[in-house]
Write a protein that holds these residues in place. Structure first.
Motif, PDB file in Angstrom:
ATOM      1  N   LYS A 109      33.005  45.791  35.599  1.00  0.00           N
ATOM      2  CA  LYS A 109      33.789  46.880  36.187  1.00  0.00           C
ATOM      3  C   LYS A 109      32.961  48.114  36.512  1.00  0.00           C
ATOM      4  O   LYS A 109      33.421  48.997  37.229  1.00  0.00           O
ATOM      5  N   SER A 110      31.733  48.179  36.007  1.00  0.00           N
ATOM      6  CA  SER A 110      30.879  49.318  36.345  1.00  0.00           C
ATOM      7  C   SER A 110      29.990  49.033  37.553  1.00  0.00           C
ATOM      8  O   SER A 110      29.210  49.891  37.975  1.00  0.00           O
ATOM      9  N   THR A 111      30.115  47.841  38.140  1.00  0.00           N
ATOM     10  CA  THR A 111      29.323  47.479  39.315  1.00  0.00           C
ATOM     11  C   THR A 111      29.697  48.375  40.483  1.00  0.00           C
ATOM     12  O   THR A 111      30.864  48.470  40.856  1.00  0.00           O
TER      13      THR A 111
ATOM     14  N   LEU B 242      31.113  39.236  51.751  1.00  0.00           N
ATOM     15  CA  LEU B 242      32.409  39.101  51.083  1.00  0.00           C
ATOM     16  C   LEU B 242      33.479  39.663  52.010  1.00  0.00           C
ATOM     17  O   LEU B 242      33.813  40.850  51.919  1.00  0.00           O
ATOM     18  N   PRO B 243      34.001  38.841  52.906  1.00  0.00           N
ATOM     19  CA  PRO B 243      35.085  39.328  53.757  1.00  0.00           C
ATOM     20  C   PRO B 243      36.255  39.810  52.900  1.00  0.00           C
ATOM     21  O   PRO B 243      36.434  39.367  51.758  1.00  0.00           O
ATOM     22  N   GLY B 244      37.046  40.700  53.447  1.00  0.00           N
ATOM     23  CA  GLY B 244      38.138  41.318  52.715  1.00  0.00           C
ATOM     24  C   GLY B 244      39.044  40.350  51.984  1.00  0.00           C
ATOM     25  O   GLY B 244      39.495  40.633  50.876  1.00  0.00           O
ATOM     26  N   ARG B 245      39.300  39.177  52.557  1.00  0.00           N
ATOM     27  CA  ARG B 245      40.210  38.225  51.917  1.00  0.00           C
ATOM     28  C   ARG B 245      39.670  37.705  50.594  1.00  0.00           C
ATOM     29  O   ARG B 245      40.407  37.168  49.784  1.00  0.00           O
ATOM     30  N   LEU B 246      38.369  37.854  50.347  1.00  0.00           N
ATOM     31  CA  LEU B 246      37.769  37.384  49.099  1.00  0.00           C
ATOM     32  C   LEU B 246      37.692  38.475  48.034  1.00  0.00           C
ATOM     33  O   LEU B 246      37.260  38.213  46.918  1.00  0.00           O
ATOM     34  N   LEU B 247      38.100  39.662  48.383  1.00  0.00           N
ATOM     35  CA  LEU B 247      38.046  40.769  47.432  1.00  0.00           C
ATOM     36  C   LEU B 247      39.312  40.764  46.573  1.00  0.00           C
ATOM     37  O   LEU B 247      40.245  41.533  46.781  1.00  0.00           O
ATOM     38  N   THR B 248      39.308  39.866  45.617  1.00  0.00           N
ATOM     39  CA  THR B 248      40.431  39.698  44.698  1.00  0.00           C
ATOM     40  C   THR B 248      39.896  39.770  43.274  1.00  0.00           C
ATOM     41  O   THR B 248      38.685  39.632  43.047  1.00  0.00           O
ATOM     42  N   ALA B 249      40.791  39.957  42.327  1.00  0.00           N
ATOM     43  CA  ALA B 249      40.386  39.998  40.912  1.00  0.00           C
ATOM     44  C   ALA B 249      39.688  38.697  40.533  1.00  0.00           C
ATOM     45  O   ALA B 249      38.654  38.716  39.858  1.00  0.00           O
ATOM     46  N   GLU B 250      40.213  37.585  40.992  1.00  0.00           N
ATOM     47  CA  GLU B 250      39.614  36.293  40.666  1.00  0.00           C
ATOM     48  C   GLU B 250      38.240  36.149  41.323  1.00  0.00           C
ATOM     49  O   GLU B 250      37.291  35.680  40.714  1.00  0.00           O
ATOM     50  N   GLY B 251      38.148  36.552  42.575  1.00  0.00           N
ATOM     51  CA  GLY B 251      36.902  36.428  43.311  1.00  0.00           C
ATOM     52  C   GLY B 251      35.787  37.324  42.806  1.00  0.00           C
ATOM     53  O   GLY B 251      34.609  37.035  42.997  1.00  0.00           O
ATOM     54  N   LEU B 252      36.150  38.404  42.143  1.00  0.00           N
ATOM     55  CA  LEU B 252      35.160  39.361  41.654  1.00  0.00           C
ATOM     56  C   LEU B 252      35.004  39.317  40.139  1.00  0.00           C
ATOM     57  O   LEU B 252      34.323  40.170  39.562  1.00  0.00           O
ATOM     58  N   ALA B 253      35.598  38.323  39.500  1.00  0.00           N
ATOM     59  CA  ALA B 253      35.605  38.247  38.030  1.00  0.00           C
ATOM     60  C   ALA B 253      34.200  38.250  37.438  1.00  0.00           C
ATOM     61  O   ALA B 253      34.008  38.695  36.308  1.00  0.00           O
ATOM     62  N   GLY B 254      33.210  37.787  38.168  1.00  0.00           N
ATOM     63  CA  GLY B 254      31.844  37.741  37.662  1.00  0.00           C
ATOM     64  C   GLY B 254      31.111  39.077  37.684  1.00  0.00           C
ATOM     65  O   GLY B 254      29.990  39.174  37.181  1.00  0.00           O
ATOM     66  N   TYR B 255      31.724  40.086  38.262  1.00  0.00           N
ATOM     67  CA  TYR B 255      31.103  41.408  38.341  1.00  0.00           C
ATOM     68  C   TYR B 255      31.720  42.323  37.295  1.00  0.00           C
ATOM     69  O   TYR B 255      32.948  42.404  37.171  1.00  0.00           O
TER      70      TYR B 255
ATOM     71  N   LEU C 293      41.109  47.509  42.404  1.00  0.00           N
ATOM     72  CA  LEU C 293      40.733  46.556  41.357  1.00  0.00           C
ATOM     73  C   LEU C 293      39.929  47.225  40.245  1.00  0.00           C
ATOM     74  O   LEU C 293      39.531  46.574  39.282  1.00  0.00           O
ATOM     75  N   GLY C 294      39.669  48.521  40.377  1.00  0.00           N
ATOM     76  CA  GLY C 294      38.997  49.274  39.326  1.00  0.00           C
ATOM     77  C   GLY C 294      37.484  49.356  39.437  1.00  0.00           C
ATOM     78  O   GLY C 294      36.814  49.739  38.484  1.00  0.00           O
ATOM     79  N   TYR C 295      36.928  49.024  40.607  1.00  0.00           N
ATOM     80  CA  TYR C 295      35.476  49.077  40.805  1.00  0.00           C
ATOM     81  C   TYR C 295      35.081  50.379  41.497  1.00  0.00           C
ATOM     82  O   TYR C 295      35.781  50.841  42.392  1.00  0.00           O
ATOM     83  N   PRO C 296      33.931  50.948  41.129  1.00  0.00           N
ATOM     84  CA  PRO C 296      33.410  52.072  41.917  1.00  0.00           C
ATOM     85  C   PRO C 296      32.925  51.547  43.268  1.00  0.00           C
ATOM     86  O   PRO C 296      32.383  50.435  43.346  1.00  0.00           O
ATOM     87  N   VAL C 297      33.139  52.314  44.305  1.00  0.00           N
ATOM     88  CA  VAL C 297      32.798  51.849  45.647  1.00  0.00           C
ATOM     89  C   VAL C 297      32.423  53.032  46.525  1.00  0.00           C
ATOM     90  O   VAL C 297      32.951  54.130  46.375  1.00  0.00           O
TER      91      VAL C 297
END
Length: 144
Positions: free
Chosen positions: A81-83, A66-79, A107-111
């Motif tokens: 928020k606790s992922t 997942l290159p940085g340009r794909l790290l968007t709310a839309e791109g991560l909608a399937g995950y 975007l509110g994800y733990p990382v």
């Protein structure tokens, strides 16, 4: 005569404890990722944030690209928020993992960052994979 190491005094133990404990909330290392994979305790999504060509040449086994340009709310909608996302890039000379961590946190994800990246993985004597893992969630707009 004082050494260059002691030229700036070490922090008091209580402050050092807080500092190093806090760092562990932001980082993991190649060994912990590898050992978790070997034990079947993979409760995180391992993300290689390099470009598709670098990923195809070799990446950490089990990683998705997942290159940085794909790290968007839309791109991560399937995950959910606790992922927990564990991000890495080429190595200590690259700040792509830091940039990705900023985006994911915003975007509110733990990382966490897998310190060392590909360089660290290889330094540990571990092998890279050329098998492509499909993301568990659909990535909207993915051109990889």
């Amino acid at each position: 005569m004082t050494s260059l190491v002691r030229h700036v005094p070490a922090a008091p133990s209580a402050i050092a404890l807080m500092h190093f404990s806090n760092r562990l909330t932001f980082e993991t290392d190649c060994s912990d990722v590898y050992n978790s994979q070997q034990a079947g305790d993979v409760d995180f999504v391992l993300v290689d944030v390099r470009g598709p060509q670098a990923f195809e040449r070799g990446h950490v086994p089990g990683a998705i690209n997942l290159p940085g340009r794909l790290l968007t709310a839309e791109g991560l909608a399937g995950y959910g928020k606790s992922t927990l996302f564990v991000v890495y890039c080429a190595g200590p000379h690259c700040n792509g993992a830091n940039k990705a961590a900023v985006k994911l946190a915003a975007l509110g994800y733990p990382v966490k960052e897998m310190i060392g990246g590909v360089t660290g993985w290889l330094d540990e004597g571990l092998e890279l994979s050329t098998q492509v893992q499909q993301p568990a969630a659909t990535i909207i707009g993915c051109e990889c």
